[in-house]
Write a protein that holds these residues in place. Sequence first.
Motif, PDB file in Angstrom:
ATOM      1  N   ASN A   1      29.363  44.975  26.741  1.00 42.99           N
ATOM      2  CA  ASN A   1      30.467  45.052  27.689  1.00 42.99           C
ATOM      3  C   ASN A   1      31.619  45.855  27.090  1.00 42.99           C
ATOM      4  O   ASN A   1      31.775  45.915  25.870  1.00 42.99           O
ATOM      5  CB  ASN A   1      30.946  43.639  28.036  1.00 42.99           C
ATOM      6  N   LYS A   2      32.424  46.462  27.935  1.00 43.81           N
ATOM      7  CA  LYS A   2      33.643  47.145  27.503  1.00 43.81           C
ATOM      8  C   LYS A   2      34.819  46.227  27.800  1.00 43.81           C
ATOM      9  O   LYS A   2      35.168  46.008  28.956  1.00 43.81           O
ATOM     10  CB  LYS A   2      33.795  48.478  28.250  1.00 43.81           C
ATOM     11  N   THR A   3      35.413  45.693  26.749  1.00 46.96           N
ATOM     12  CA  THR A   3      36.515  44.744  26.901  1.00 46.96           C
ATOM     13  C   THR A   3      37.768  45.306  26.230  1.00 46.96           C
ATOM     14  O   THR A   3      37.665  46.093  25.278  1.00 46.96           O
ATOM     15  CB  THR A   3      36.161  43.387  26.279  1.00 46.96           C
TER      16      THR A   3
ATOM     17  N   ILE B   1      25.619  46.603  38.602  1.00 48.10           N
ATOM     18  CA  ILE B   1      25.385  47.044  37.225  1.00 48.10           C
ATOM     19  C   ILE B   1      24.387  48.192  37.186  1.00 48.10           C
ATOM     20  O   ILE B   1      24.616  49.212  36.544  1.00 48.10           O
ATOM     21  CB  ILE B   1      24.865  45.869  36.361  1.00 48.10           C
TER      22      ILE B   1
ATOM     23  N   PHE C   1      38.260  41.184  33.438  1.00 47.40           N
ATOM     24  CA  PHE C   1      36.797  41.302  33.504  1.00 47.40           C
ATOM     25  C   PHE C   1      36.359  42.175  34.676  1.00 47.40           C
ATOM     26  O   PHE C   1      36.867  42.060  35.796  1.00 47.40           O
ATOM     27  CB  PHE C   1      36.170  39.917  33.639  1.00 47.40           C
TER      28      PHE C   1
ATOM     29  N   LYS D   1      31.325  47.109  34.275  1.00 50.34           N
ATOM     30  CA  LYS D   1      31.384  47.671  32.926  1.00 50.34           C
ATOM     31  C   LYS D   1      30.294  47.117  32.005  1.00 50.34           C
ATOM     32  O   LYS D   1      30.200  47.502  30.844  1.00 50.34           O
ATOM     33  CB  LYS D   1      32.765  47.417  32.312  1.00 50.34           C
ATOM     34  N   ILE D   2      29.487  46.195  32.541  1.00 48.73           N
ATOM     35  CA  ILE D   2      28.356  45.690  31.752  1.00 48.73           C
ATOM     36  C   ILE D   2      27.330  46.805  31.607  1.00 48.73           C
ATOM     37  O   ILE D   2      26.965  47.465  32.579  1.00 48.73           O
ATOM     38  CB  ILE D   2      27.704  44.469  32.443  1.00 48.73           C
TER      39      ILE D   2
ATOM     40  N   CYS E   1      39.678  36.343  30.355  1.00 50.72           N
ATOM     41  CA  CYS E   1      38.767  37.206  31.120  1.00 50.72           C
ATOM     42  C   CYS E   1      39.176  37.339  32.578  1.00 50.72           C
ATOM     43  O   CYS E   1      38.845  38.348  33.229  1.00 50.72           O
ATOM     44  CB  CYS E   1      37.339  36.669  31.044  1.00 50.72           C
TER      45      CYS E   1
END
Length: 449
Positions: free
Chosen positions: A263-265, A149, A279, A283-284, A275
């Motif tokens: 987060n980008k979801t 991250i 997941f 991307k966090i 997820c």
Amino acid sequence: MLRFAPSPTGDMHTGNLRAAIFNYILAKQRNEKFLLRIEDTDTARNIEGKDKDIMFLLTLFGMSWDNLVYQSHNFERHRQLAEYLLQKGDAFYCYCTKEFLDKKREIAKENHQAFRYDDAWAELEKDKNPHPVVRLRAPKETMGFHDEIKGDITFAPNEIDSFIILKEDGIPTYNFACAVDDMLYDIDFIVRGEDHVSNTPKQMLIHKYLSYEKSVKFAHLPIILNEEGKKMSKRDNASSVQWLLDCGFLPQAIVNYLVLMGNKTPCEVFTLQDCFTWFDIRKIAKAPARFDIDKLKFLNREHFKRLNEQDLAVLLGYKDSAIGALAKLYLQEASTLNEIREKVDFIFAKKALLLENLQNDTKAESLEILEFKDAIQTLQQTLLAMLKEQDFSKAEFETFKSEAMQKSGLKGKSFFKPLRFLLTGHTHGPELSDLFPILRLYLNDILRN
């Protein structure tokens, strides 16, 4: 293998749960086992039963573990490896007393310097202290790792001094027990809070001195901020997982929110199982995420909509699926299980008690309340008389309304406000025409309370 390693020293907070969720998702994605490790090395602070609470909550949130380990069960192995490091010369006994170290800290503070342990102090108080600790020798080179991250992180040699791995009573410290157990159980990806960033080089150093060369990935999750933008603490209600559950937030909504925040979801509303397909820990966001209770309420409503009516009725304490359908109509104005339950329970509550509470709480003039009470009494008698004459279980609202208005002699606000109160226990809410197709099935129960 991935692991979730909570301490049984208090209630689980949202940061813990978030780490557990991410580790569980990664284990599923990588087709690896998920280890639950109870880190009970802090014997003075352990609380009996908290380990069972942790297991219950993980299960409630849809997570199961392949292996369960209590860190204290490995104490003997920890001591053996500490002895091995002593023999190698990578660790040494330190006889410094607490008073000695406190004095050195005070001197550093007075000189406006960061306190650093000096290896030369190790045996200065050997005659005074028969119970030494064991320290690991500080590194001589820069320590660094890549965080999935945060990117690359390095620590200069002077940022890590010789630290304790065994306390005076032979109990391993957090860093030593953690590093050894990660090695023993073949942990290859560690996801935890960013408060552990400074622990990572120490644990890497332990692995190095133990000649453990397995590559381990790290991801340190940014802290969660409260609604004021400050670091969330135990004083913030939303930091407690149990508080969220007690308020009536669904586990699946809480999971959804903790994965979504920062987060980008690919979508906004999803399940834990969803997820597994998309997941990506990378991307966090690096920046802290602010806890938004209103966003959680929105997600909670969305997950209520996904529940079938029977399951929702059971959650509310009712057996009939029609109650679940009724509850969904209140999602226009209710966000949590507690709020919805209050709406439904008021429908079947004794209206005289509700009216008394309304009278105590209202700011309306007493004359208006008296008129309201008289209208309710008139309308209740009218409706009960109508029920004796005919079955309204299939009647349309317009038919019911017209007949009740005609027989009671009430009109306009003097009719509709008492009618709503008699049928729902509230003076406002969803359209009665929407509620009536379900309420008509329970008119006897509703009006006789």
